[in-house]
Design a protein around this motif. Structure first.
Motif, PDB file in Angstrom:
ATOM      1  N   GLU A 228      -6.419  10.648 -14.718  1.00  0.00           N
ATOM      2  CA  GLU A 228      -6.160   9.204 -14.690  1.00  0.00           C
ATOM      3  C   GLU A 228      -6.817   8.623 -13.430  1.00  0.00           C
ATOM      4  OE1 GLU A 228      -2.330   6.288 -15.189  1.00  0.00           O
ATOM      5  OE2 GLU A 228      -2.049   8.103 -14.033  1.00  0.00           O
ATOM      6  N   ALA A 229      -7.499   7.519 -13.579  1.00  0.00           N
ATOM      7  CA  ALA A 229      -8.145   6.868 -12.431  1.00  0.00           C
ATOM      8  C   ALA A 229      -7.087   6.225 -11.538  1.00  0.00           C
ATOM      9  CB  ALA A 229      -9.128   5.815 -12.925  1.00  0.00           C
ATOM     10  N   TYR A 230      -7.423   6.079 -10.252  1.00  0.00           N
ATOM     11  CA  TYR A 230      -6.477   5.513  -9.296  1.00  0.00           C
ATOM     12  C   TYR A 230      -6.087   4.093  -9.678  1.00  0.00           C
ATOM     13  CZ  TYR A 230      -4.479   3.893  -4.927  1.00  0.00           C
ATOM     14  OH  TYR A 230      -3.634   3.363  -3.995  1.00  0.00           O
ATOM     15  N   THR A 231      -7.066   3.274 -10.114  1.00  0.00           N
ATOM     16  CA  THR A 231      -6.767   1.882 -10.468  1.00  0.00           C
ATOM     17  C   THR A 231      -5.823   1.813 -11.672  1.00  0.00           C
ATOM     18  OG1 THR A 231      -8.823   1.852 -11.722  1.00  0.00           O
ATOM     19  CG2 THR A 231      -8.878   0.896  -9.535  1.00  0.00           C
ATOM     20  N   GLU A 232      -5.999   2.724 -12.635  1.00  0.00           N
ATOM     21  CA  GLU A 232      -5.090   2.767 -13.795  1.00  0.00           C
ATOM     22  C   GLU A 232      -3.681   3.163 -13.350  1.00  0.00           C
ATOM     23  OE1 GLU A 232      -6.905   5.514 -16.472  1.00  0.00           O
ATOM     24  OE2 GLU A 232      -8.618   4.196 -16.848  1.00  0.00           O
TER      25      GLU A 232
ATOM     26  N   SER B 147       4.354  -2.314   1.562  1.00  0.00           N
ATOM     27  CA  SER B 147       5.170  -1.102   1.397  1.00  0.00           C
ATOM     28  C   SER B 147       4.945  -0.482   0.026  1.00  0.00           C
ATOM     29  CB  SER B 147       6.647  -1.414   1.611  1.00  0.00           C
ATOM     30  OG  SER B 147       7.092  -2.369   0.690  1.00  0.00           O
ATOM     31  N   LEU B 148       4.683  -1.317  -0.984  1.00  0.00           N
ATOM     32  CA  LEU B 148       4.438  -0.802  -2.332  1.00  0.00           C
ATOM     33  C   LEU B 148       3.132  -0.006  -2.382  1.00  0.00           C
ATOM     34  CD1 LEU B 148       4.936  -0.597  -5.353  1.00  0.00           C
ATOM     35  CD2 LEU B 148       3.883  -2.822  -5.610  1.00  0.00           C
ATOM     36  N   THR B 149       2.058  -0.570  -1.808  1.00  0.00           N
ATOM     37  CA  THR B 149       0.772   0.135  -1.840  1.00  0.00           C
ATOM     38  C   THR B 149       0.834   1.428  -1.043  1.00  0.00           C
ATOM     39  OG1 THR B 149       0.038  -1.289  -0.041  1.00  0.00           O
ATOM     40  CG2 THR B 149      -0.681  -1.872  -2.237  1.00  0.00           C
ATOM     41  N   LYS B 150       1.599   1.440   0.026  1.00  0.00           N
ATOM     42  CA  LYS B 150       1.770   2.650   0.831  1.00  0.00           C
ATOM     43  C   LYS B 150       2.447   3.744   0.007  1.00  0.00           C
ATOM     44  CE  LYS B 150       3.119   3.625   5.568  1.00  0.00           C
ATOM     45  NZ  LYS B 150       3.850   3.124   6.722  1.00  0.00           N
ATOM     46  N   LYS B 151       3.497   3.366  -0.720  1.00  0.00           N
ATOM     47  CA  LYS B 151       4.222   4.341  -1.544  1.00  0.00           C
ATOM     48  C   LYS B 151       3.371   4.834  -2.711  1.00  0.00           C
ATOM     49  CE  LYS B 151       8.767   2.727  -0.284  1.00  0.00           C
ATOM     50  NZ  LYS B 151       9.849   3.638  -0.178  1.00  0.00           N
ATOM     51  N   ILE B 152       2.579   3.940  -3.305  1.00  0.00           N
ATOM     52  CA  ILE B 152       1.705   4.340  -4.420  1.00  0.00           C
ATOM     53  C   ILE B 152       0.663   5.331  -3.923  1.00  0.00           C
ATOM     54  CG2 ILE B 152      -0.083   3.520  -5.993  1.00  0.00           C
ATOM     55  CD1 ILE B 152       1.578   1.002  -6.402  1.00  0.00           C
ATOM     56  N   GLY B 153       0.055   5.046  -2.772  1.00  0.00           N
ATOM     57  CA  GLY B 153      -0.945   5.948  -2.201  1.00  0.00           C
ATOM     58  C   GLY B 153      -0.367   7.308  -1.871  1.00  0.00           C
ATOM     59  N   ARG B 154       0.853   7.325  -1.354  1.00  0.00           N
ATOM     60  CA  ARG B 154       1.510   8.584  -1.015  1.00  0.00           C
ATOM     61  C   ARG B 154       1.784   9.409  -2.268  1.00  0.00           C
ATOM     62  NH1 ARG B 154       6.282   7.044   2.061  1.00  0.00           N
ATOM     63  NH2 ARG B 154       4.793   6.264   3.559  1.00  0.00           N
ATOM     64  N   ALA B 155       2.247   8.745  -3.331  1.00  0.00           N
ATOM     65  CA  ALA B 155       2.519   9.443  -4.588  1.00  0.00           C
ATOM     66  C   ALA B 155       1.225   9.955  -5.216  1.00  0.00           C
ATOM     67  CB  ALA B 155       3.238   8.507  -5.556  1.00  0.00           C
ATOM     68  N   TRP B 156       0.139   9.174  -5.085  1.00  0.00           N
ATOM     69  CA  TRP B 156      -1.152   9.577  -5.637  1.00  0.00           C
ATOM     70  C   TRP B 156      -1.657  10.848  -4.933  1.00  0.00           C
ATOM     71  CZ3 TRP B 156      -4.356   8.717  -9.538  1.00  0.00           C
ATOM     72  CH2 TRP B 156      -5.684   9.075  -9.419  1.00  0.00           C
ATOM     73  N   ARG B 157      -1.577  10.854  -3.598  1.00  0.00           N
ATOM     74  CA  ARG B 157      -2.047  12.026  -2.861  1.00  0.00           C
ATOM     75  C   ARG B 157      -1.176  13.247  -3.109  1.00  0.00           C
ATOM     76  NH1 ARG B 157      -2.684   8.085   0.868  1.00  0.00           N
ATOM     77  NH2 ARG B 157      -0.839   8.671   2.039  1.00  0.00           N
ATOM     78  N   ALA B 158       0.117  13.042  -3.315  1.00  0.00           N
ATOM     79  CA  ALA B 158       1.019  14.168  -3.583  1.00  0.00           C
ATOM     80  C   ALA B 158       0.713  14.803  -4.940  1.00  0.00           C
ATOM     81  CB  ALA B 158       2.466  13.694  -3.542  1.00  0.00           C
ATOM     82  N   GLY B 159       0.203  14.006  -5.874  1.00  0.00           N
ATOM     83  CA  GLY B 159      -0.067  14.516  -7.213  1.00  0.00           C
ATOM     84  C   GLY B 159      -1.456  15.104  -7.404  1.00  0.00           C
ATOM     85  N   THR B 160      -2.280  15.127  -6.341  1.00  0.00           N
ATOM     86  CA  THR B 160      -3.651  15.609  -6.516  1.00  0.00           C
ATOM     87  C   THR B 160      -3.704  17.101  -6.819  1.00  0.00           C
ATOM     88  OG1 THR B 160      -3.817  15.837  -4.122  1.00  0.00           O
ATOM     89  CG2 THR B 160      -4.806  13.872  -5.096  1.00  0.00           C
ATOM     90  N   LYS B 161      -2.757  17.878  -6.320  1.00  0.00           N
ATOM     91  CA  LYS B 161      -2.754  19.316  -6.579  1.00  0.00           C
ATOM     92  C   LYS B 161      -2.483  19.616  -8.051  1.00  0.00           C
ATOM     93  CE  LYS B 161      -0.719  19.758  -2.092  1.00  0.00           C
ATOM     94  NZ  LYS B 161       0.563  19.255  -1.715  1.00  0.00           N
ATOM     95  N   ASN B 162      -1.667  18.784  -8.678  1.00  0.00           N
ATOM     96  CA  ASN B 162      -1.252  19.031 -10.055  1.00  0.00           C
ATOM     97  C   ASN B 162      -2.242  18.522 -11.089  1.00  0.00           C
ATOM     98  OD1 ASN B 162       1.056  19.871  -8.785  1.00  0.00           O
ATOM     99  ND2 ASN B 162       2.098  17.919  -9.052  1.00  0.00           N
ATOM    100  N   ARG B 163      -3.198  17.681 -10.677  1.00  0.00           N
ATOM    101  CA  ARG B 163      -4.092  17.041 -11.643  1.00  0.00           C
ATOM    102  C   ARG B 163      -5.317  17.877 -11.992  1.00  0.00           C
ATOM    103  NH1 ARG B 163      -2.955  12.334  -8.902  1.00  0.00           N
ATOM    104  NH2 ARG B 163      -4.860  12.460  -7.721  1.00  0.00           N
ATOM    105  N   LYS B 164      -5.602  18.914 -11.238  1.00  0.00           N
ATOM    106  CA  LYS B 164      -6.850  19.661 -11.453  1.00  0.00           C
ATOM    107  C   LYS B 164      -6.779  20.562 -12.662  1.00  0.00           C
ATOM    108  CE  LYS B 164      -8.226  19.323  -6.716  1.00  0.00           C
ATOM    109  NZ  LYS B 164      -8.318  19.926  -5.453  1.00  0.00           N
TER     110      LYS B 164
END
Length: 64
Positions: A10-14, A47-64
């Motif tokens: 999934e793309a970051y913008t999506e 604060s919302l964009t900060k939390k979204i970015g944190r969740a996105w980076r946390a999920g990078t290990k699982n997306r590969k």
């Protein structure tokens, strides 16, 4: 209820758009994202964009 997890390929913008829909539907979805009380409640974007970015980076290990 926390932010939804990123889907595979999934793309970051999506992902950001999906998170925005999730939070607009459920105001108590993420703590610290809304400011004010009652009808005066508004989204606090930094604060919302900060939390979204944190969740996105946390999920990078699982997306590969």
């Amino acid at each position: 209820m926390p932010l939804p997890k990123p889907k595979r390929k999934e793309a970051y913008t999506e992902y950001v758009a999906r998170c925005h829909k999730h939070i607009k539907r459920n105001k108590t979805a993420v703590k610290g994202v809304h400011v004010g009380r009652g009808k005066n409640r508004k989204l606090h974007m930094p604060s919302l964009t900060k939390k979204i970015g944190r969740a996105w980076r946390a999920g990078t290990k699982n997306r590969k």
